[in-house]
Design a protein around this motif. Structure first.
Motif, PDB file in Angstrom:
ATOM      1  N   VAL A  16       3.467  19.803  -6.033  1.00  0.00           N
ATOM      2  CA  VAL A  16       2.713  20.107  -5.266  1.00  0.00           C
ATOM      3  C   VAL A  16       3.435  20.495  -3.743  1.00  0.00           C
ATOM      4  CG1 VAL A  16       3.701  18.037  -4.046  1.00  0.00           C
ATOM      5  CG2 VAL A  16       1.945  18.252  -3.617  1.00  0.00           C
ATOM      6  N   GLY A  17       2.317  20.989  -3.126  1.00  0.00           N
ATOM      7  CA  GLY A  17       2.660  21.763  -2.167  1.00  0.00           C
ATOM      8  C   GLY A  17       2.805  23.367  -1.609  1.00  0.00           C
ATOM      9  N   GLU A  18       2.870  23.881  -3.199  1.00  0.00           N
ATOM     10  CA  GLU A  18       2.731  24.871  -2.806  1.00  0.00           C
ATOM     11  C   GLU A  18       2.478  25.961  -3.767  1.00  0.00           C
ATOM     12  OE1 GLU A  18       7.421  26.582  -2.115  1.00  0.00           O
ATOM     13  OE2 GLU A  18       7.139  25.005  -2.922  1.00  0.00           O
ATOM     14  N   THR A  38      -0.569  20.031  -7.985  1.00  0.00           N
ATOM     15  CA  THR A  38      -1.755  19.159  -7.435  1.00  0.00           C
ATOM     16  C   THR A  38      -2.314  20.407  -6.344  1.00  0.00           C
ATOM     17  OG1 THR A  38      -0.345  17.639  -6.890  1.00  0.00           O
ATOM     18  CG2 THR A  38      -1.413  16.848  -8.203  1.00  0.00           C
ATOM     19  N   TRP A  39      -3.337  20.511  -5.344  1.00  0.00           N
ATOM     20  CA  TRP A  39      -3.059  20.715  -4.585  1.00  0.00           C
ATOM     21  C   TRP A  39      -4.402  19.790  -3.795  1.00  0.00           C
ATOM     22  CZ3 TRP A  39      -8.018  21.339  -1.452  1.00  0.00           C
ATOM     23  CH2 TRP A  39      -7.822  22.406  -0.042  1.00  0.00           C
ATOM     24  N   TRP A  40      -3.456  19.980  -2.621  1.00  0.00           N
ATOM     25  CA  TRP A  40      -3.986  19.103  -1.300  1.00  0.00           C
ATOM     26  C   TRP A  40      -3.227  19.300   0.067  1.00  0.00           C
ATOM     27  CZ3 TRP A  40      -1.551  13.963   0.013  1.00  0.00           C
ATOM     28  CH2 TRP A  40      -0.857  13.665  -0.223  1.00  0.00           C
ATOM     29  N   GLN A  41      -4.002  18.884   1.269  1.00  0.00           N
ATOM     30  CA  GLN A  41      -2.774  18.601   2.488  1.00  0.00           C
ATOM     31  C   GLN A  41      -2.898  17.277   3.074  1.00  0.00           C
ATOM     32  OE1 GLN A  41      -6.585  21.426   3.081  1.00  0.00           O
ATOM     33  NE2 GLN A  41      -5.329  22.834   3.444  1.00  0.00           N
ATOM     34  N   THR A  42      -2.188  17.537   4.331  1.00  0.00           N
ATOM     35  CA  THR A  42      -2.161  16.614   5.187  1.00  0.00           C
ATOM     36  C   THR A  42      -2.899  16.279   5.236  1.00  0.00           C
ATOM     37  OG1 THR A  42      -0.324  17.338   5.688  1.00  0.00           O
ATOM     38  CG2 THR A  42      -0.682  15.551   7.409  1.00  0.00           C
ATOM     39  N   GLU A  43      -4.341  17.144   5.573  1.00  0.00           N
ATOM     40  CA  GLU A  43      -4.994  16.399   5.973  1.00  0.00           C
ATOM     41  C   GLU A  43      -6.267  15.449   5.011  1.00  0.00           C
ATOM     42  OE1 GLU A  43      -3.937  19.347   6.523  1.00  0.00           O
ATOM     43  OE2 GLU A  43      -4.138  19.796   8.899  1.00  0.00           O
ATOM     44  N   THR A  44      -6.095  16.273   3.779  1.00  0.00           N
ATOM     45  CA  THR A  44      -7.224  15.464   2.831  1.00  0.00           C
ATOM     46  C   THR A  44      -6.492  14.068   2.272  1.00  0.00           C
ATOM     47  OG1 THR A  44      -6.328  16.629   0.888  1.00  0.00           O
ATOM     48  CG2 THR A  44      -7.281  17.836   2.053  1.00  0.00           C
ATOM     49  N   TYR A 104       1.529  14.415  12.057  1.00  0.00           N
ATOM     50  CA  TYR A 104       0.855  15.698  12.888  1.00  0.00           C
ATOM     51  C   TYR A 104       1.465  16.940  11.881  1.00  0.00           C
ATOM     52  CZ  TYR A 104       0.611  13.964  17.457  1.00  0.00           C
ATOM     53  OH  TYR A 104      -0.152  12.962  18.168  1.00  0.00           O
ATOM     54  N   THR A 105       0.793  17.674  11.932  1.00  0.00           N
ATOM     55  CA  THR A 105       0.943  18.497  10.649  1.00  0.00           C
ATOM     56  C   THR A 105       0.388  20.290  11.687  1.00  0.00           C
ATOM     57  OG1 THR A 105       0.996  19.429   9.168  1.00  0.00           O
ATOM     58  CG2 THR A 105      -1.107  19.138  10.560  1.00  0.00           C
ATOM     59  N   SER A 106       1.481  20.928  11.530  1.00  0.00           N
ATOM     60  CA  SER A 106       1.177  22.537  11.766  1.00  0.00           C
ATOM     61  C   SER A 106      -0.445  22.713  11.856  1.00  0.00           C
ATOM     62  CB  SER A 106       2.297  23.478  11.421  1.00  0.00           C
ATOM     63  OG  SER A 106       3.366  22.970  11.234  1.00  0.00           O
ATOM     64  N   LEU A 146      -4.300  30.680  -3.831  1.00  0.00           N
ATOM     65  CA  LEU A 146      -3.334  31.335  -3.654  1.00  0.00           C
ATOM     66  C   LEU A 146      -2.603  31.604  -1.990  1.00  0.00           C
ATOM     67  CD1 LEU A 146      -6.479  34.058  -3.667  1.00  0.00           C
ATOM     68  CD2 LEU A 146      -4.436  33.967  -5.358  1.00  0.00           C
ATOM     69  N   GLY A 147      -2.634  30.494  -1.017  1.00  0.00           N
ATOM     70  CA  GLY A 147      -1.908  30.511   0.353  1.00  0.00           C
ATOM     71  C   GLY A 147      -2.851  30.598   1.149  1.00  0.00           C
ATOM     72  N   ARG A 148      -1.599  30.123   2.446  1.00  0.00           N
ATOM     73  CA  ARG A 148      -2.809  30.209   3.852  1.00  0.00           C
ATOM     74  C   ARG A 148      -2.988  31.313   3.988  1.00  0.00           C
ATOM     75  NH1 ARG A 148      -2.764  24.552   5.569  1.00  0.00           N
ATOM     76  NH2 ARG A 148      -4.261  26.120   7.045  1.00  0.00           N
ATOM     77  N   GLY A 187      -8.664  25.748   4.899  1.00  0.00           N
ATOM     78  CA  GLY A 187      -7.642  27.218   6.191  1.00  0.00           C
ATOM     79  C   GLY A 187      -6.700  28.242   4.223  1.00  0.00           C
ATOM     80  N   ASP A 188      -6.724  27.954   2.520  1.00  0.00           N
ATOM     81  CA  ASP A 188      -5.562  28.194   2.297  1.00  0.00           C
ATOM     82  C   ASP A 188      -7.642  29.809   1.552  1.00  0.00           C
ATOM     83  OD1 ASP A 188      -3.630  27.093   1.859  1.00  0.00           O
ATOM     84  OD2 ASP A 188      -4.301  26.338   1.553  1.00  0.00           O
ATOM     85  N   GLY A 189      -6.272  30.803   0.632  1.00  0.00           N
ATOM     86  CA  GLY A 189      -7.656  30.636  -0.344  1.00  0.00           C
ATOM     87  C   GLY A 189      -7.518  30.785  -1.698  1.00  0.00           C
ATOM     88  N   ILE A 202       3.527  13.898   4.384  1.00  0.00           N
ATOM     89  CA  ILE A 202       2.327  13.386   3.577  1.00  0.00           C
ATOM     90  C   ILE A 202       2.378  12.688   2.387  1.00  0.00           C
ATOM     91  CG2 ILE A 202       0.743  15.086   2.506  1.00  0.00           C
ATOM     92  CD1 ILE A 202      -0.861  12.364   4.336  1.00  0.00           C
ATOM     93  N   THR A 203       3.088  13.946   1.584  1.00  0.00           N
ATOM     94  CA  THR A 203       3.139  13.680  -0.229  1.00  0.00           C
ATOM     95  C   THR A 203       4.035  12.282  -0.178  1.00  0.00           C
ATOM     96  OG1 THR A 203       3.051  15.948  -0.438  1.00  0.00           O
ATOM     97  CG2 THR A 203       4.332  14.282  -1.465  1.00  0.00           C
ATOM     98  N   GLY A 204       4.901  11.956   0.619  1.00  0.00           N
ATOM     99  CA  GLY A 204       5.608  11.163   0.874  1.00  0.00           C
ATOM    100  C   GLY A 204       4.706   9.302   0.968  1.00  0.00           C
TER     101      GLY A 204
HETATM  102  O1  PRX Z   1      -1.301  26.294   2.280  1.00  0.00           O
HETATM  103  C1  PRX Z   1      -1.175  24.943   0.731  1.00  0.00           C
HETATM  104  C2  PRX Z   1      -0.337  24.779   0.432  1.00  0.00           C
HETATM  105  O2  PRX Z   1       0.227  23.437   2.003  1.00  0.00           O
HETATM  106  C3  PRX Z   1      -0.827  23.418   2.178  1.00  0.00           C
HETATM  107  C4  PRX Z   1      -0.595  21.906   2.994  1.00  0.00           C
HETATM  108  O3  PRX Z   1       0.314  21.506   3.446  1.00  0.00           O
HETATM  109  P1  PRX Z   1       0.883  20.280   3.604  1.00  0.00           P
HETATM  110  O4  PRX Z   1      -0.472  20.016   5.124  1.00  0.00           O
HETATM  111  O5  PRX Z   1       2.438  20.333   4.310  1.00  0.00           O
HETATM  112  O6  PRX Z   1       0.721  18.924   2.330  1.00  0.00           O
HETATM  113  C5  PRX Z   1       1.264  19.308   1.187  1.00  0.00           C
HETATM  114  C6  PRX Z   1       1.769  18.367   0.619  1.00  0.00           C
HETATM  115  C7  PRX Z   1       0.065  17.993   0.134  1.00  0.00           C
HETATM  116  C8  PRX Z   1      -2.445  24.107   1.747  1.00  0.00           C
HETATM  117  O7  PRX Z   1      -3.120  24.391   2.638  1.00  0.00           O
HETATM  118  N1  PRX Z   1      -0.468  24.303  -0.976  1.00  0.00           N
HETATM  119  C9  PRX Z   1      -0.344  22.273  -1.205  1.00  0.00           C
HETATM  120  N2  PRX Z   1      -0.635  22.113  -2.587  1.00  0.00           N
HETATM  121  C10 PRX Z   1      -0.268  23.154  -3.267  1.00  0.00           C
HETATM  122  C11 PRX Z   1      -0.933  24.557  -2.112  1.00  0.00           C
HETATM  123  N3  PRX Z   1      -0.332  25.778  -2.700  1.00  0.00           N
HETATM  124  C12 PRX Z   1      -1.040  26.255  -3.919  1.00  0.00           C
HETATM  125  N4  PRX Z   1      -0.884  24.699  -4.889  1.00  0.00           N
HETATM  126  C13 PRX Z   1      -1.011  23.516  -4.233  1.00  0.00           C
HETATM  127  N5  PRX Z   1      -0.789  22.257  -5.867  1.00  0.00           N
END
Ligand code: PRX
Length: 663
Positions: A392-394, A418-424, A270-272, A530-532, A516-518, A317-319
């Motif tokens: 990861v994550g920000e 590493t950029w990615w998301q729960t969905e990816t 589940y994610t927001s 850049l962020g959400r 959903g990110d810029g 998801i990272t874990g």
């Molecule tokens: O905004 C991006 C940011 O985290 C969001 C995804 O969050 P979540 O599904 O909880 O997964 C986090 C762990 C993969 C993204 O839409 N984000 C994730 N990785 C990065 C990031 N923002 C900047 N740089 C990253 N490496």
């Protein structure tokens, strides 16, 4: 001038001078990928991804790599069959049964060294236990467990039976747990009596008690124990089944891994999103596991003989991908730590790194900023040598990146952002560490086979590498992507596809995944995230929806209306600020403020606690009554207000700003 002052000056000077950092030659020499031809291989779409699938053992080979006939419901490795637990455990027994699979350290100093053979035995016994209470293939099992070995063991036991798990981060409240149990149609909840946080054994099972009272469903509850026996401070209901008792009945029992169709779901997470209701991202077995294993090998550079430590929580998801599934599929040793990084002292992380001789270290920018704030003196004197580090994550600020590089990596380790998301399911934008230069603050190039692009708000694609910012989309499907939102295909389409796809088309090239990110596609081809762009915020790497927070605040009787916005924070990245109009007759007070904070803790969890609660007389609204959160966000971040002419009452934001400044 103090030493640290001199150092800061030196760091800054270097940062100005040096834009790129070369991976150390000794890293490149041993890396899993050191030939750029990998990108060409993955240009063969979708067949390139077979390279990842070939890292696994399949019971039945796939007929087709990708079935894209019904976008966006893509199917990967169709006709293939496999079991994730077999791939993460059984298949390693021949070569490395005595090698440590999980190296666990409790916050209280307890240690467990779980070999692949131990893991095999424990996963089988837990699978037998789950089966004995009725868990069958395709039943969703909800896990509300902290960072203890019981969590990966239960996940792998579910996978063995073909029962998708839905892990709910232990920090989530009872209400959040109940919501996820109902949403996932789950008839089983697995929890634990307690776990340690900053020296205290937290009563965790009480959250299950409250959740069971709130949930519409009436699931069976199984309870692990943190020690051999239930802790004296914790009361476990007689209605629950103790895992230890079940395991006693199934000692040494073996459960054949169920052969799962590649497209059968492995788990929900589940994610927001942009509404108040969390989304159950459903991940498939074959594509997800292939992608997690492939990126663990190529991006994280994991080898079986490595000791690898991802200091995330398996509840996110990272874990899932990079503590459990990816590393264990590759047969490495994965470290797990139960507790807080500053307990009992601020060197705990480095003490663990030294003790277990960790080779690869993985953490969040929030953690790096915290380590940086504590100071390099907490790292010095510990003898560890990472060859590879991940964030990861920000977004990571160049200052924090350089500190990490220098003080943790000793200027001798690679860093991948590493950029990615729960969905990816796995990394999408990240450098391959031996192939590309590191650039602080930039996630880098797309992973092999991944095709990101930026669109303007009208959906027009920006020129590649133009240096401009836009909406980040992914043009081609990839095996790690979510299958759907559990039970809600429409939401899957509306959240991720509708905005930038031709939804009438059967041709997959007309469909684009909206992240959903810029992002900015820099002139050197690197992507800077850049962020959400939507109503989702990232608090210390935890993803939270504005709507979820607002609906939690609105639960408080005293509140007439509320708006939640994100404020930049030097350590946590972002924090939530709450603007509240109280009901007629309710006085502003600390008590009301506490009730609001408490409501967020109860509805979501303590990690979502608002930083500020601001009482206001009015909120900035358009003539049609829509709250303009952007203006509040500007106030929270002390920025220019911007255009207020479309407001019903243009004086509102200024009044709020004056009030915030006066506070
Ligand atoms: O905004 C991006 C940011 O985290 C969001 C995804 O969050 P979540 O599904 O909880 O997964 C986090 C762990 C993969 C993204 O839409 N984000 C994730 N990785 C990065 C990031 N923002 C900047 N740089 C990253 N490496």
């Amino acid at each position: 001038m103090s030493d640290s002052g001199e150092e800061d000056v030196e760091l800054e000077a270097r940062l100005r001078e040096q834009e790129y950092f070369r991976p150390p030659a000794k890293f490149v020499g041993q890396a899993n990928v050191s030939d750029p031809a990998i990108y060409d291989r993955f240009e063969e779409f979708p067949d390139g991804f077979e390279e990842y699938a070939n890292l696994l053992d399949w019971d039945e080979t796939w007929d087709q790599v990708l079935d894209a006939s019904n976008p966006p419901f893509y199917e990967w490795f169709t006709g293939g069959e496999l079991n994730a637990s077999y791939n993460c455990v059984d298949r390693h027994l021949d070569e490395r049964k005595n090698q440590t699979a999980l190296l666990w350290e409790g916050e209280d100093g307890e240690q467990r060294n779980i070999s692949y053979r131990d893991l095999y035995r424990e996963v089988n016994e837990m699978a037998a236990a789950l089966r004995s209470i009725g868990v069958e293939e395709d039943d969703v099992v909800t896990l509300h467990l902290p960072m203890v070995p019981a969590l990966p063991v239960t996940m792998l036991a579910c996978a063995r039976l073909g029962a998708p798990h839905s892990v709910v981060f232990a920090g989530f409240s009872a209400t959040a747990l109940a919501e996820r149990v109902d949403s996932a149609d789950s008839d089983y909840v697995v929890t634990i009596d307690g776990y340690y946080r900053r020296g205290e054994l937290l009563d965790h099972v009480q959250k299950a008690d409250a959740a069971m009272a709130e949930a519409d469903r009436d699931p069976e509850v199984l309870v692990w124990t943190r020690h051999d026996e239930v802790d004296d401070s914790v009361d476990v209901s007689d209605d629950y089944t103790m895992v230890a008792d079940l395991l006693d009945d199934h000692r040494r029992e073996r459960v054949d891994p169920v052969s799962r169709d590649a497209e059968d779901p492995l788990f929900l997470m589940y994610t927001s999103g942009t509404t108040g209701e969390p989304k159950g991202c459903q991940h498939r077995t074959g594509g997800y596991l292939s992608y997690a294993a492939g990126t663990s090998k190529y991006v994280l550079d994991i080898e079986p003989e490595d000791t690898y430590w991802c200091a995330a929580d398996i509840g996110w998801i990272t874990g899932h991908s990079y503590i459990v599934y990816g590393p264990l599929a590759l047969g490495t040793t994965s470290v797990m730590y139960e507790g807080a990084p500053d307990h009992p002292h601020k060197s705990r992380t480095w003490e663990i790194a030294e003790k277990y001789d960790v080779d690869i270290f993985h953490t969040s920018p929030t953690a790096v900023r915290q380590f940086m704030k504590w100071g390099a003196e907490y790292v010095e004197g510990y003898d560890f040598d990472f060859r590879h580090m991940t964030t990861v994550g920000e977004p990571i600020q160049p200052e924090a990146w350089l500190w990490y590089y220098k003080h943790i990596g000793g200027e001798d380790a690679v860093i991948v952002d590493t950029w990615w998301q729960t969905e990816t399911g796995g990394h999408l934008i990240t450098n391959l560490p031996a192939l590309e230069d590191m650039k602080p603050g930039s996630a880098g190039l797309p992973a092999p086979g991944i095709e990101p692009a930026l669109l303007d708000d009208d959906g027009e694609e920006l020129e590649p590498a133009s240096g401009r910012a836009g909406n980040l989309i992914i043009k081609k499907p990839w095996p790690g992507m979510l299958q759907t939102v559990y039970g809600n295909d429409e939401r899957f389409i509306s959240e991720y596809w509708e905005d930038f796809s031709d939804t009438d088309s059967d041709d997959w090239t007309d469909w684009n995944y909206k992240a959903g990110d810029g992002a900015v596609h820099e002139r050197d081809g690197y992507f800077r995230i850049l962020g959400r762009l939507d109503d989702v915020m990232n608090v210390a790497g935890h993803r939270l929806g504005t709507m979820e927070l607002e609906s939690a605040v609105s639960e408080v009787q005293d509140v007439a209306e509320a708006a939640v916005v994100s404020r930049d924070h030097t350590e946590k990245g972002e924090v939530p600020d709450v603007y509240v109009i109280l009901r007629e007759g309710v006085e502003e007070s600390d008590e009301v403020r506490q009730r609001i904070v408490g409501a967020v803790e109860d509805e979501i969890g303590k990690f979502a606690r608002p930083a500020n609660v601001v009482f206001v007389d009015d909120l900035p609204k358009t003539r049609s009554g829509k709250i303009m959160r952007r203006l509040l966000e500007n106030i929270s971040n002390d920025k220019d207000l911007g255009d207020t002419t479309t407001l019903r009452d243009p004086s509102v934001p200024e009044r709020i700003r004056d009030q915030v400044k006066a506070d």
